[in-house]
Design a protein around this motif. Sequence first.
Motif, PDB file in Angstrom:
ATOM      1  N   SER B  44       3.903  -2.156   1.781  1.00 25.48           N
ATOM      2  CA  SER B  44       4.001  -2.468   0.350  1.00 25.48           C
ATOM      3  C   SER B  44       2.820  -3.315  -0.090  1.00 25.48           C
ATOM      4  CB  SER B  44       5.307  -3.204   0.047  1.00 25.48           C
ATOM      5  OG  SER B  44       6.405  -2.338   0.256  1.00 25.48           O
ATOM      6  N   GLN B  88       8.711   0.309  -4.796  1.00 26.75           N
ATOM      7  CA  GLN B  88       9.842   0.199  -3.868  1.00 26.75           C
ATOM      8  C   GLN B  88      11.031  -0.437  -4.586  1.00 26.75           C
ATOM      9  OE1 GLN B  88       8.969  -1.901  -0.199  1.00 26.75           O
ATOM     10  NE2 GLN B  88      10.984  -1.479   0.677  1.00 26.75           N
ATOM     11  N   ASP B 182       6.114   4.168  -2.772  1.00 24.45           N
ATOM     12  CA  ASP B 182       6.573   3.184  -1.802  1.00 24.45           C
ATOM     13  C   ASP B 182       8.068   3.342  -1.565  1.00 24.45           C
ATOM     14  OD1 ASP B 182       6.851   1.078  -0.103  1.00 24.45           O
ATOM     15  OD2 ASP B 182       6.113  -0.459  -1.487  1.00 24.45           O
ATOM     16  N   GLU B 183       8.423   3.962  -0.491  1.00 25.10           N
ATOM     17  CA  GLU B 183       9.825   4.167  -0.103  1.00 25.10           C
ATOM     18  C   GLU B 183      10.670   4.740  -1.226  1.00 25.10           C
ATOM     19  OE1 GLU B 183      11.912   1.453   2.302  1.00 25.10           O
ATOM     20  OE2 GLU B 183      10.094   0.544   3.120  1.00 25.10           O
TER      21      GLU B 183
HETATM   22 MG    MG Z   1       7.753  -2.250   1.670  1.00 29.67          MG
END
Ligand code: MG
Lengths: 467, 265
Positions: B44, B88, B182-183
């Motif tokens: 991240s 995220q 991000d994820e």
């Molecule tokens: Mg992360």
Amino acid sequence: MATKQTLDIDYTKYNFRDADTSYEYKFDKGLTREVVEHISRIKKEPDWMLQFRLRSYEHFTKRPLPAWGGNLNTLKFDDMLYYASPTEKKSRSWDDVPEYIKQTFDKLGIPEAEKKFLGGVGAQYESEVVYHSLRDDLAKKGVIFTDTDTALREYPELFKKYFSTVIPPEDNKFAALNSAVWSGGSFIYIPEGVSVDVPLQAYFRINIQNMGQFERTLIIADKNSRIHYIEGCTAPIYSTDSLHSAVVEIIAKPGAHVRYTTIQNWSNDVYNLVTKRAYAYANATVEWVDGNLGSKLTMKYPSIYLLGQGAKGEILSVAFAGKGQHQDAGGKVVHLAPYTTSRITSKSVSKDGGRTTYRGLLHVAKGAKGVKSSVRCDALLLDEYSRTDTYPYNEINEDDATTSHEATVGKIGEDQLFYLMSRGLSEQDALSMIVMGFMEPFIKELPMEYAIELNRLIQLEMAGSVG
Amino acid sequence: MPKTLEIKDLHVSIESKQILKGVNLKVAQGEIHAVMGPNGSGKSTLANTLMGHPKYKVDSGDILVNGESIVGLPPDQRAKKGLFLAFQYPLEISGVPLAQFLRSAYRSVKGEGQQKTETKGVGGEMISALAFKKKLEEKLKEVDLDPSFTKRYLNEGFSGGEKKRAEILQMAILQPAIAIMDETDSGLDIDAVRRVAEVVSRMAGPEMGVLIITHYQRILDYIKPQFVHIMVDGRIFQSGGPELARVLEEKGYEWTEQQTTSTAN
Ligand SMILES: [Mg+2]
Ligand SMILES: Nc1ncnc2c1ncn2[C@@H]1O[C@H](COP(=O)(O)OP(=O)(O)OP(=O)(O)O)[C@@H](O)[C@H]1O
């Protein structure tokens, strides 16, 4: 005593004055018994009104300044003008309105607004209303929408029956001042069962240096009637302090529905000290929607007295305090009857050292069973120099009242800004968006063009907050 | 010429704690790269640094878009250069309706404001309110969000999965050249993972480069990256093809730990 004066030209938007403005009546600065008498004489008022003004003047001179609220030490009553009239006669149609006043209105965008959805226009230019129009069908239904001076002449009984019954001169020092020197404002009467489905609106301006503006508005909504009144305001900027002290009284008879929307954007030297109060009888609803931008100091706490069973009150306010400004605002609700409900929502934004204060009163009288009330105030601080305070006063005299109070103070988070900027918004646009979002509960209550206007004003206020 | 994002020996710290310790990576339009790695390894941090979060300080190295350094540019300038980050943890912005926000963002990114003063339509990016609405409705369907979401305030009260879908909606509207995700798959249900992957794959076509950060093989089954990178302790520890993700799935990150200790010795 009347003088003529020519002012400099300055045509920047929100900061313009008119050339060749000759005023028919203008007094020397300061307030005396003679000034009060003179105002009444010029207006050819009945004796009872003169006596009312004099009684108010006496109270004003005796009454000390409030010890709470904002700083009033720099307010010099003797430096103010207490009456001025740009034209002697009131104009009925747009054609009769003097050209220079039209130009000013053009800059404020009034004719456009009128075309769209106006029921009537009352435009206050200095102290007198110079232009008034009212849609014919409203007039046929018996709706009265005129300036308050005219109402005193043309509807003397109705006027006397209600005038100052909600806010007596003795209420506070500024109500007394207004009562002594009031001029202009709107007078509205909606007959029983009549529903006015377009908002009625009026614009106010202060255009002479050091001139106080003391308009007086009275709205009487008879049984089961409905009305939305809008007061918009943009004042030019002056270098010395000026004073705006209005009184607004609303009477909502049983079953009536009254909404009063204000957006004020005073120039940064104006003291804006306003008393607004409404009586709501059984099953009536009163809503104050109140937006305060600009001014040096605003002290304004719209209040609602819930007098009959089932009455409802709502106060929704936003305040924006920039550099050197103090917005001391809030609301008061007094529950005097059973099963009455109220809600206060206050949103404030402070930046560049500006200060906002929420001051609220919630009173539930003995015998007012089954009251429901909620208060919510949210403050947003845009920097560490700015300040916000909350002073909620609660006087609950019945055990079964359901009341709630929530207060939050927030800052704009770095992560929120980053999030919006990552979508292409500039820092300033991102800040404005967050501020507008914060004010959304207020903005969504406004008619479209006012929402757009407020949006623009806030963007102007936010300009320069970056870098 | 395809647009590119190039990360060169990037060193990044937060509050003077070094997190990224020399990352090298190049993503071009049309390519799909996956970045995997244990919690706290700096994925991240990389994503936020690429987008220009003010908290993350670039100590050395460079980030180039189409060969030009973007280090020091604010996030909005990076967005205009075609970067996009699907967060995220998407932020909630109260009082800002999703549709209104998307239109502002679209205008900013596509530079509609500037074009107004120039000859209209030249850039072909001007879009009428109606056309925008149609486009929005179409994209909403693709990510399986109800049209009522356009009136809701940005991410406020959205469920975890709805927030992630809304991120992909934003991506689909803004059509970036390089998207960093991000994820995005964390918090999405099984069907949503597939849907989102379909949207991304379709966009990736020749138009968009993707840097997808994930912990799970599942989304990679649909998106099919050409490159997989494993980040450990602020560095790309190993790069390879899609098979690398499967090795990880089988052996876990302990495997990378053994590798790092052995290389360190
Ligand atoms: Mg992360
Ligand atoms: N704002 C911050 N302040 C302090 N430390 C931070 C901050 N952001 C990240 N870190 C630290 O940097 C390191 C890397 O964090 P990062 O969020 O980049 O990891 P990640 O690889 O994305 O992990 P995950 O898989 O859990 O999402 C962690 O040790 C984290 O605690």
